[in-house]
Structures are given as structure tokens and as C-alpha cells.
Motif scaffolding. Structure first.
Motif, PDB file in Angstrom:
ATOM      1  N   ASP A  71      -1.233 -10.120 -16.772  1.00 26.57           N
ATOM      2  CA  ASP A  71      -0.397  -8.940 -17.192  1.00 26.57           C
ATOM      3  C   ASP A  71       0.461  -8.196 -16.496  1.00 26.57           C
ATOM      4  O   ASP A  71       1.352  -7.410 -16.719  1.00 26.57           O
ATOM      5  N   PHE A  72      -0.135  -8.093 -15.027  1.00 27.72           N
ATOM      6  CA  PHE A  72       0.545  -7.253 -14.113  1.00 27.72           C
ATOM      7  C   PHE A  72       1.048  -7.771 -13.050  1.00 27.72           C
ATOM      8  O   PHE A  72       0.986  -7.344 -11.792  1.00 27.72           O
ATOM      9  N   ALA A  73       1.415  -9.291 -13.279  1.00 30.65           N
ATOM     10  CA  ALA A  73       1.982 -10.138 -12.189  1.00 30.65           C
ATOM     11  C   ALA A  73       3.235  -9.568 -11.590  1.00 30.65           C
ATOM     12  O   ALA A  73       3.614  -9.619 -10.392  1.00 30.65           O
ATOM     13  N   GLU A  74       4.159  -9.032 -12.407  1.00 30.56           N
ATOM     14  CA  GLU A  74       5.258  -8.604 -11.948  1.00 30.56           C
ATOM     15  C   GLU A  74       5.766  -7.206 -11.660  1.00 30.56           C
ATOM     16  O   GLU A  74       5.039  -6.169 -12.654  1.00 30.56           O
ATOM     17  N   SER A  75       5.929  -6.789 -10.539  1.00 29.60           N
ATOM     18  CA  SER A  75       6.027  -5.302 -10.306  1.00 29.60           C
ATOM     19  C   SER A  75       7.567  -4.981 -10.096  1.00 29.60           C
ATOM     20  O   SER A  75       8.423  -6.006 -10.112  1.00 29.60           O
ATOM     21  N   SER A  76       7.735  -3.698 -10.408  1.00 25.06           N
ATOM     22  CA  SER A  76       9.150  -3.200 -10.315  1.00 25.06           C
ATOM     23  C   SER A  76       9.128  -2.222  -9.384  1.00 25.06           C
ATOM     24  O   SER A  76       8.542  -1.054  -9.316  1.00 25.06           O
ATOM     25  N   ILE A  77      10.159  -2.066  -8.506  1.00 27.34           N
ATOM     26  CA  ILE A  77      10.465  -0.726  -7.627  1.00 27.34           C
ATOM     27  C   ILE A  77      11.948  -0.672  -7.804  1.00 27.34           C
ATOM     28  O   ILE A  77      12.929  -1.559  -7.470  1.00 27.34           O
ATOM     29  N   LEU A  78      12.431   0.452  -8.479  1.00 23.60           N
ATOM     30  CA  LEU A  78      13.805   0.673  -8.732  1.00 23.60           C
ATOM     31  C   LEU A  78      14.217  -0.462  -9.686  1.00 23.60           C
ATOM     32  O   LEU A  78      13.752  -0.924 -10.546  1.00 23.60           O
ATOM     33  N   PRO A 125      -6.872  -4.411  -6.733  1.00 22.88           N
ATOM     34  CA  PRO A 125      -5.895  -5.632  -6.644  1.00 22.88           C
ATOM     35  C   PRO A 125      -4.589  -4.691  -6.634  1.00 22.88           C
ATOM     36  O   PRO A 125      -4.278  -3.847  -7.252  1.00 22.88           O
ATOM     37  N   LEU A 126      -3.584  -5.745  -6.148  1.00 17.44           N
ATOM     38  CA  LEU A 126      -2.249  -5.272  -6.208  1.00 17.44           C
ATOM     39  C   LEU A 126      -1.821  -5.475  -7.849  1.00 17.44           C
ATOM     40  O   LEU A 126      -1.093  -4.701  -8.190  1.00 17.44           O
ATOM     41  N   ALA A 127      -2.103  -6.593  -8.328  1.00 13.81           N
ATOM     42  CA  ALA A 127      -1.825  -7.008  -9.689  1.00 13.81           C
ATOM     43  C   ALA A 127      -2.732  -6.286 -10.768  1.00 13.81           C
ATOM     44  O   ALA A 127      -3.486  -7.087 -11.439  1.00 13.81           O
ATOM     45  N   THR A 128      -2.675  -5.096 -10.665  1.00 16.19           N
ATOM     46  CA  THR A 128      -3.551  -4.423 -11.724  1.00 16.19           C
ATOM     47  C   THR A 128      -2.926  -3.068 -12.107  1.00 16.19           C
ATOM     48  O   THR A 128      -2.109  -2.601 -11.026  1.00 16.19           O
ATOM     49  N   ASP A 129      -3.087  -2.339 -13.187  1.00 13.96           N
ATOM     50  CA  ASP A 129      -2.866  -1.073 -13.077  1.00 13.96           C
ATOM     51  C   ASP A 129      -4.226   0.103 -12.924  1.00 13.96           C
ATOM     52  O   ASP A 129      -4.270   1.350 -13.396  1.00 13.96           O
ATOM     53  N   ARG A 130      -5.357  -0.544 -12.569  1.00 14.00           N
ATOM     54  CA  ARG A 130      -6.534   0.142 -12.473  1.00 14.00           C
ATOM     55  C   ARG A 130      -7.061   0.304 -11.075  1.00 14.00           C
ATOM     56  O   ARG A 130      -6.833  -0.416 -10.273  1.00 14.00           O
ATOM     57  N   ILE A 131      -8.029   1.167 -10.860  1.00 13.48           N
ATOM     58  CA  ILE A 131      -8.715   1.497  -9.833  1.00 13.48           C
ATOM     59  C   ILE A 131     -10.272   1.491 -10.006  1.00 13.48           C
ATOM     60  O   ILE A 131     -10.766   2.231 -11.177  1.00 13.48           O
ATOM     61  N   PHE A 132     -11.142   0.723  -9.612  1.00 11.97           N
ATOM     62  CA  PHE A 132     -12.459   0.644  -9.404  1.00 11.97           C
ATOM     63  C   PHE A 132     -13.243   1.300  -8.317  1.00 11.97           C
ATOM     64  O   PHE A 132     -12.596   1.344  -7.270  1.00 11.97           O
ATOM     65  N   SER A 133     -14.592   1.358  -8.738  1.00  4.43           N
ATOM     66  CA  SER A 133     -15.352   1.860  -7.606  1.00  4.43           C
ATOM     67  C   SER A 133     -16.811   1.003  -7.769  1.00  4.43           C
ATOM     68  O   SER A 133     -17.034   0.461  -8.709  1.00  4.43           O
ATOM     69  N   VAL A 134     -17.534   0.979  -6.544  1.00  7.78           N
ATOM     70  CA  VAL A 134     -18.693   0.400  -6.334  1.00  7.78           C
ATOM     71  C   VAL A 134     -19.434   1.077  -5.240  1.00  7.78           C
ATOM     72  O   VAL A 134     -18.804   1.901  -4.357  1.00  7.78           O
ATOM     73  N   THR A 135     -20.663   1.378  -5.310  1.00  8.47           N
ATOM     74  CA  THR A 135     -21.480   2.353  -4.424  1.00  8.47           C
ATOM     75  C   THR A 135     -21.697   1.446  -3.283  1.00  8.47           C
ATOM     76  O   THR A 135     -21.871   0.330  -3.207  1.00  8.47           O
TER      77      THR A 135
END
Length: 552
Positions: free
Chosen positions: A240-247, A273-283
Motif C-alpha cells: 500500500d506504500f510502494a509509491e512515494s511522492s516528493i513534491l 522499511p521504506l515502503a511503510t508509514d510505520r515505525i517499529f521497535s524491538v529490544t
């Protein structure tokens, strides 16, 4: 629209949740260096006129590290025509577009001439660099040439560790084939020194490495010289986030895990990942515990969602603040998970396009460095060579130093530890490096001799038990060709999950995409299984002393 209302709108769209946000512009962004196109200090007889050897419109900077006297830049071989993959500039240079100096010299970049042997001490393609508190540069070599063209696996991945006092390789780390996939692309690393002892000179660290195309994290225990691999669906790209847009520019790139940041106080690794809108964490405890038994899952948490995709990720050495840069907003922002405070540090539609790397070096006090490039213009082949396309930016007063350098004072260079600003970087005691090291008479610099190491570090299993049965691996004692070479191009690398991995819980059990609670705190994606084993008993002591590689 008034400036204050515009900032309020930007703040509500860039950041994670509905939380307090500061956007008063109190942090000044400084341009440290900028280039139209990157150029090198070519020796006189190098084929710089050949597009196969040097094509400036194919040289893209993706990695940055700030040393005491130099700034290091990584330029991976995304396309053909990249002459050197690691370069440096002195911190004392004035003006724009300084010429890059191949680091440590041109003998380490023979892959550009296609005369490189994988057993040589040299580099093929480096995406990120890190300097430890012992003033050593860790260069992660993906070993892949033309990764955005035909993805040639030139050599197996490895790490070379350079002593920045002497610019010599003091350690070579080769990865065992069990943790390397046919389509592996190692792109980022964290050097975790939280349990390192000063007397071991940073040779007992843990290293966490991203595999972007065959998504996963490779863990290297430097003290025991053991390597293993873990993975999780959160490390894969989201279609769902494969396409990115800059300007006005749009591009499609299905990259998995690439952004990494490390909160050393909390022992948490953040990734995206690049193709996502999320940030994850792991200890780090989960990463250090060894490979997961079959049926067990890595305890990954969803930290929050951004307004758009991003690649660069950073963290303050102390205080827990995360730095990130959503692509569509052309901004750099911060969020502190402990206080839930958000802040827009800088926003500039021209200067902050595709922030590839964010660094908070202890060697520069409270500063955040941002490497930006118009990668999308390189990728789309519509680059304007008359514009500044690569920049190193600096935002002061946003990070808290770890104080770790104080414990390693005997290993630091003889440079006062003061906060360095702008072009006033250089201290008189620092000697400028020469453009390149001259070769002895009679040797051709076009095909320089390959550097070698005299005593490779090797590891033996003192218990005579097969490491592979538990997923813990030692590297091969020789540096010969890897079995992964010659297996052809990767087949659908983005659409095949590793055996035994589970997807996220079905939507029927967790509803729609994770939202935020009334307090503004993100709802974490639950783990399928909360139990996980500690496999420390499966690790064996090395039979050779740590770092027994001769300095040459």
C-alpha cells in the motif's frame, strides 16, 4: 496562511499522534556541505572519462558518519559508474562541492575497475558507516553491484573495521552463508557498545544489520564471533506504500527494513522499511537472545505511524528522542516516546528532499546531522545537474551526548572534545590527509596491488557440536568465493516470506489498521506468542583471541 497556523497544520500531519507539538523554529538548520554532483580526487591515469567507471549522475550518497577530523560518505553502487563507495572530506574545508577523497585510498576500490577479487581487503558497495567509541570505522559492504539495475552479487557481504588513527584495516568480518540469502542486500548497521568493556577496545560489541531485500536483521556477536538472523513481517515492505511522492515527483520502490535507530539507555532498536508509514521497535535483549526456535516470533512492537514513508532514522544517545524525516513533508521531526512530545526541527522543500541518513555523533555534542539527496531524481533519471542535489545538514541543540567517550579517553585522538560548529571544524593539531597515497615507483595506479591481511580471524567450535542445528553460525576460516555467487538473479525477492514466519494477526481479530488511543499513545500490534527462549547456552568461546588480525 500565517506562519504559525501553517506550522500547526504541518505539525498535525507530519507526526505520530495527537500529542503536544512544538514548531517554533528555535532550532537553526545549517548547510555544512552541498554538491551539484559528487566528484573525486582521481589519480591522473584513472579512466575518469569513461561512463562505465565514473558517471556523476549515478553517484548517490546514502550514508554519513562524522569523525573528529573528517566526514565520511557512503556511495553504494546502485548503478554503474560509481568509482569509490566510501569517501571522506576534511572537516576544515570551506565552500561547497569539496572533492571526495577515496577512503582509505584507491587500492580499496578496485571493484570499480572490475579487477577485484573477493579475498582482497577492499570494498564493493557500502550503504552505511558507523564509528565506534574506539575511533574505528565500521564499513558494511553489501557486496552487490548495480542493485537498482541488474543486481549483480559481486562478492559476499562483509564488514571491514578501519582504525582511524592509521587508516588500516584491523578486522574483517565475513558472514556465514547460513545468514545470507541469494537476494540479500545489507544496508544499515548499529554498533551496540552498551555491554562492551573498555579493556576490550570495542571488540566485544554487538552489531545489528538490516537486510533490505530479503528482509531481516542479522545479529553479530563480536566478542564470540557468532552470527544469527531474525525476521518478522514488520520488516517487509507494505504494497500500500510502494509509491512515494516528493513534491511533484512520484516513484515506486518496494524496499524492506532499512532505517535503524538505537536508544542505548532503554535497549531498544527502532526500525522502518521504506515502503511503510510505520515505525517499529524491538529490544536488544530479544535480538541478543539468539535465533528464534521454530514457531516463536520476534517481540516486535508498533511504535507509531507517520504521515508518509521515510528512510532515515536516528535517536539521541540519551533522553530517548527519535528523529525521522517523512518524505512527502520534506521535514525533519522528533518524537520522545517517554514524554510523547513531538517537534518539527526543520522543514525545507528544497534542502530536505529524501533524508537518507540521520546521525547524532557523540563527537559533535548535541548536533543532529542529516544527509539529504534528490535520490528520486537520480532514480527517475530526471536529475538537474545545475541544482544542488546532495547536502549535509546540521541541526544543533537537539541531541544529548551519551558521555561514552569519556570512558574510552585513552583511545581518542589528541583533539580537544569541544562542540564543533559550521566550517570552524578544524583544530590546529589535526593534520590534513593527503589526497591519495602515492605508490612506489614502477607500479601502475590504474591497477594497484590488492591489500591483504596476514592473519585472518578464525573460530573453532570447542565442543565439536554443529552450530547450524541451532541457527548460530561462525564464519568460514577462508575468504574464498562464496557459494551464493553464480546463483543468478533474485526471484521475486519482495514477495516470498521466510519459512516459518507468521503474518500479522487477521483483521478479524485486531480490526482495521492500528489507531491511537484517547491519550494519544499508539496501540501496539500484539505478539502472537509472548514467550521466547534465551539461547545463550548454545554459544561457545572462541579459541583465538579477539581481533587477532595483524595491522599492515
Amino acid at each position: 496562511m500565517h506562519r504559525c497556523s501553517w506550522l500547526a497544520v504541518l505539525c498535525s500531519t507530519v507526526l505520530f499522534a495527537y500529542a503536544p507539538c512544538a514548531a517554533d523554529g528555535s532550532h537553526k538548520m545549517e548547510v555544512v556541505k552541498q554538491w551539484n554532483l559528487l566528484n573525486y580526487n582521481f589519480p591522473w591515469d584513472y579512466p575518469a572519462a569513461s561512463k562505465e567507471f565514473y558517471n556523476p549522475e549515478n553517484v548517490v550518497a546514502t550514508g554519513l558518519e562524522v569523525g573528529y577530523d573528517r566526514i565520511f560518505i557512503a556511495t553504494p553502487r546502485l548503478f554503474s559508474g560509481v568509482p569509490a563507495t566510501v569517501s571522506s572530506i576534511p572537516r576544515g574545508t570551506n565552500g561547497d562541492s569539496p572533492v571526495l577523497q577515496a577512503y582509505p585510498d584507491w587500492t580499496h576500490h578496485r571493484a570499480a575497475t572490475k579487477e577485484y577479487n573477493c579475498s582482497d581487503i577492499g570494498l564493493v558497495s557500502v550503504y552505511r558507516l558507523r564509528i565506534d567509541s574506539c575511533n574505528r570505522l565500521w564499513a558494511l559492504d553489501a557486496g552487490v553491484s548495480r542493485s537498482l539495475e541488474d543486481f549483480e552479487v559481486t562478492c559476499p557481504p562483509k564488514i571491514l573495521v578501519y582504525d582511524l588513527h592509521t587508516d588500516q584495516v584491523v578486522r574483517r568480518i565475513d558472514f556465514p552463508p547460513e545468514v545470507v540469502r541469494r537476494e540479500s542486500l545489507y544496508t544499515n548497521l548499529i554498533v551496540d557498545e552498551t555491554t562492551s568493556r573498555p579493556e576490550n577496545n570495542c571488540d566485544d560489541v554487538f552489531v545489528y544489520i538490516t537486510d533490505t531485500v530479503a528482509p531481516g536483521i542479522v545479529v553479530y556477536d563480536s566478542g564470540k564471533d557468532l552470527t544469527w538472523r531474525v525476521s518478522h513481517p514488520a520488516m517487509y515492505p507494505d504494497p500500500d506504500f510502494a509509491e512515494s511522492s516528493i513534491l511533484e515527483h512520484r516513484f515506486t520502490l518496494m524496499d524492506g527494513i532499512v532505517g535503524l535507530a538505537f536508544d542505548m539507555e532503554a535497549g531498544i532498536v527502532y526500525f522502518q522499511p521504506l515502503a511503510t508509514d510505520r515505525i517499529f521497535s524491538v529490544t536488544t535483549a530479544a535480538l541478543r537472545a539468539g535465533p528464534l526456535p521454530f514457531g516463536k516470533d520476534l517481540p516486535v512492537k508498533l511504535v507509531g505511524r507517520k504521515s508518509s514513508q521515510g528512510i532515515g532514522l536516528g535517536a539521541s544517545p540519551r533522553g530517548g528522542t527519535i528523529f525521522y524525516a517523512p518524505l512527502s513533508e520534506t521535514a525533519v521531526a522528533s518524537w520522545n516516546p517517554r514524554t510523547n512530545e513531538h517537534q518539527i526541527l526543520a522543514q525545507d522543500q528544497e534542502k530536505i528532499q529524501f533524508a537518507a541518513d540521520l546521525r547524532t555523533p557523540d563527537r559533535d555534542g548535541t548536533a543532529l546531522y542529516v544527509l539529504t539527496s534528490k535520490f528520486h531524481r537520480f532514480f527517475l533519471k530526471n536529475l538537474d545537474a545545475n541544482e544542488f542535489n546532495t547536502r549535509i545538514l546540521r541541526i544543533d541543540g537537539v541531541a544529548i551526548p551519551s558521555g561514552q567517550l569519556a570512558t574510552q579517553s585513552h583511545l581518542r585522538p589528541t583533539i580537544p572534545y569541544d562542540t564543533l560548529h559550521g566550517n570552524a571544524y578544524y583544530h590546529p593539531s589535526v593534520v590534513l590527509p593527503v589526497p591519495y597515497k602515492p605508490l612506489p615507483p614502477g607500479q601502475s595506479i590504474a591497477l594497484p596491488p590488492a591489500a591483504t591481511t596476514s592473519t585472518p580471524v578464525s573460530v573453532f567450535n570447542t565442543q565439536n557440536m554443529p552450530f547450524g542445528h541451532h541457527g548460530l553460525f561462525t564464519k568460514q576460516s577462508s575468504f574464498g568465493p562464496s557459494t551464493i555467487l553464480g546463483q543468478g538473479k533474485p526471484s521475486q525477492p519482495f514477495f516470498t516470506l521466510n519459512s516459518g514466519e507468521k503474518s500479522f494477526p487477521p483483521s478479524s481479530t485486531i480490526g482495521s489498521r492500528p489507531q491511537f488511543g484517547a491519550s494519544g499513545a499508539p496501540i501496539f500490534i500484539p505478539k502472537i506468542n509472548q514467550n521466547f527462549n534465551d539461547l545463550n547456552l548454545l554459544r561457545y568461546r572462541k579459541s583465538l583471541s579477539v581481533n587477532q588480525t595483524a595491522i599492515h
